[in-house]
Design an enzyme around this catalytic site. Structure first.
Site, mmCIF file in Angstrom:
data_model
loop_
_atom_site.group_PDB
_atom_site.id
_atom_site.type_symbol
_atom_site.label_atom_id
_atom_site.label_comp_id
_atom_site.label_asym_id
_atom_site.label_seq_id
_atom_site.Cartn_x
_atom_site.Cartn_y
_atom_site.Cartn_z
ATOM 1 N N HIS A 59 0.830 -1.203 0.000
ATOM 2 C CA HIS A 59 0.000 0.000 0.000
ATOM 3 C C HIS A 59 0.863 1.251 0.000
ATOM 4 O O HIS A 59 2.028 1.235 0.429
ATOM 5 C CB HIS A 59 -0.927 0.024 1.221
ATOM 6 C CG HIS A 59 -0.220 0.105 2.531
ATOM 7 N ND1 HIS A 59 0.448 -0.963 3.103
ATOM 8 C CD2 HIS A 59 -0.049 1.139 3.398
ATOM 9 C CE1 HIS A 59 0.976 -0.602 4.255
ATOM 10 N NE2 HIS A 59 0.706 0.678 4.456
ATOM 11 N N ASP A 92 0.530 5.123 1.553
ATOM 12 C CA ASP A 92 -0.272 5.706 2.630
ATOM 13 C C ASP A 92 -1.237 6.785 2.133
ATOM 14 O O ASP A 92 -0.885 7.614 1.289
ATOM 15 C CB ASP A 92 0.639 6.315 3.701
ATOM 16 C CG ASP A 92 1.347 5.251 4.524
ATOM 17 O OD1 ASP A 92 0.815 4.138 4.650
ATOM 18 O OD2 ASP A 92 2.443 5.548 5.046
ATOM 19 N N HIS A 110 4.668 0.127 0.385
ATOM 20 C CA HIS A 110 5.366 -0.677 1.375
ATOM 21 C C HIS A 110 4.456 -1.759 1.944
ATOM 22 O O HIS A 110 3.236 -1.736 1.760
ATOM 23 C CB HIS A 110 5.942 0.194 2.500
ATOM 24 C CG HIS A 110 4.952 1.105 3.153
ATOM 25 N ND1 HIS A 110 4.520 2.283 2.581
ATOM 26 C CD2 HIS A 110 4.299 1.026 4.345
ATOM 27 C CE1 HIS A 110 3.657 2.884 3.372
ATOM 28 N NE2 HIS A 110 3.506 2.131 4.455
ATOM 29 N N ARG A 146 4.189 6.760 13.734
ATOM 30 C CA ARG A 146 4.332 7.321 12.378
ATOM 31 C C ARG A 146 3.855 8.759 12.331
ATOM 32 O O ARG A 146 2.760 9.073 12.823
ATOM 33 C CB ARG A 146 3.534 6.493 11.360
ATOM 34 C CG ARG A 146 3.840 6.865 9.910
ATOM 35 C CD ARG A 146 3.005 6.058 8.951
ATOM 36 N NE ARG A 146 1.718 6.696 8.654
ATOM 37 C CZ ARG A 146 0.646 6.056 8.194
ATOM 38 N NH1 ARG A 146 0.687 4.747 8.003
ATOM 39 N NH2 ARG A 146 -0.466 6.711 7.945
#
Length: 277
Positions: free
Chosen positions: A97, A99, A253, A268
Site C-alpha cells: 500500500h 499511505d 510498502h 508514524r
C-alpha cells in the site's frame, strides 16, 4: 555533521548516518536529507531514540503533518499515530500500500519510528514505483499514462474491522463521510524530480476508471504483481529506535505480519503532499 549515505539496493533504499534526528537540523542537513530522499526514495537511520514531539518536529521540516482519521494517536502529539499490535488491528499494513491515497493530496512522505520490535520477524519492505514504471514496455507505459484510478478509504478500513464499538462506529462513519472515493492518475509525475511512477496500490486502489470492470480487474492484478517484483524492493530488519523516512509519492510498502504473538509498536508521522499529476 556530514551525512554518510550507504545505498542498500539498485531500485531504492539507503542507510544514513552522521545526523541526530532529535536535534534541530541545520538548513544544510535538512537539504541533504531531502536530496537523499529524492535519490533513494526510502532512508533508514539506526539508533534514533525520538520522543513523539521530536519525531513530529523532524517530520514537520518537510511539510505539514496529517492527523489520521482512524488510528490511535499520541495524546499530546496527535500528528503521531500509534501502530500497536496489542491495541489495534493493523492487518491493513500487511498488504502492499501507499499511505493515505484516499486523500485529494496524498502524503509526501512518512517518518516511522520503531518503539518496540519483536525478537524476530516484523520486517518492512518498500517498492519503487519509479523502477516498476520504467521496467514496463513502451506500449503499456503509453496506455497507463492516459488512465485514472479510484482510491477508496474503506478498502483498507472496512467497517467490520474498525466499527466494533459505538465510538469506533462513529469515528469510522465520520472518516468515510470525510473521505469519499476519489481518482488519481495511474502514473504520477514526481513534482520535484519529474520522474514518472506507478501510482496504484492494493491497499486503496479499487478500479481503473476508464476500463470495463473485467479489464480493470485484469490490469490492476498485473500492475500489483509487477510493482512488487523483488528487484524493485528493499527489505528492512528493524531494531529498536530505528527510523525510516520514505517518499510516499513514488513508493509503496508492506509490513510483514509474521511475528505473532509477539508485540510490535511503531510511531508514524505523515507529511502531507500535493495533488498527483
Amino acid at each position: 555533521m556530514t551525512l554518510s549515505i550507504s545505498p542498500l539496493g539498485t531500485a531504492l533504499g539507503a542507510q544514513i548516518s552522521g545526523v541526530d534526528l532529535a536535534a534541530d537540523l541545520s538548513p544544510a542537513q535538512r537539504d541533504a536529507i531531502e536530496q537523499a530522499l529524492l535519490d533513494h526514495q526510502v532512508l533508514f537511520f539506526r539508533d534514533q531514540p525520538l520522543t513523539p514531539n521530536r519525531q513530529a518536529r523532524f517530520a514537520a521540516q518537510f511539510g505539514d503533518l496529517h492527523i489520521h482519521p482512524i488510528y490511535p494517536k499520541v495524546a499530546d502529539t496527535p500528528q503521531v499515530l500509534i501502530l500497536d499490535t496489542a491495541v489495534t488491528d493493523v492487518r491493513d499494513n500487511a498488504i502492499w500500500h501507499t499511505d493515505v491515497t484516499f486523500l485529494p493530496t496524498p502524503a509526501l512522505g512518512a517518518v516511522l519510528a520503531a518503539k518496540h520490535v519483536p525478537a524476530y520477524g516484523g520486517d518492512t519492505l518498500w517498492a519503487s514505483g519509479i523502477a516498476a514504471f520504467e521496467a514496463l514496455s513502451a506500449p503499456l507505459r503509453g496506455l497507463l499514462e492516459g488512465l485514472t484510478a479510484t482510491h477508496d478509504f474503506t478498502h483498507s478500513f472496512p467497517l467490520e474491522r474498525f466499527g466494533s464499538t459505538a465510538e469506533d462506529l462513529a469515528r469510522w462513519e465520520a472518516a468515510r463521510r470525510d473521505h469519499p472515493p476519489l481518482s488519481h492518475p495511474v502514473v504520477r509525475t514526481h513534482p520535484v524530480s519529474g520522474r514518472k511512477a506507478l501510482f496504484v496500490n492494493e491497499g486503496f486502489t479499487t478500479r481503473i476508471d476508464e476500463l470495463a470492470p473485467s479489464e480493470s480487474e485484469a490490469l490492476l492484478k498485473l500492475l500489483f504483481a509487477h510493482a512488487t517484483r523483488p528487484e524493485f524492493t528493499v527489505r528492512w530488519r528493524w531494531q529498536a529506535n530505528d527510523v525510516a523516512f520514505w517518499d510516499n509519492r513514488v513508493t509503496q510498502h508492506y509490513a510483514v505480519d509474521d511475528y505473532r504473538p509477539q508485540r510490535r509498536v511503531m510511531h508514524r508521522a505523515t507529511i502531507l503532499g500535493d495533488a498527483p499529476f
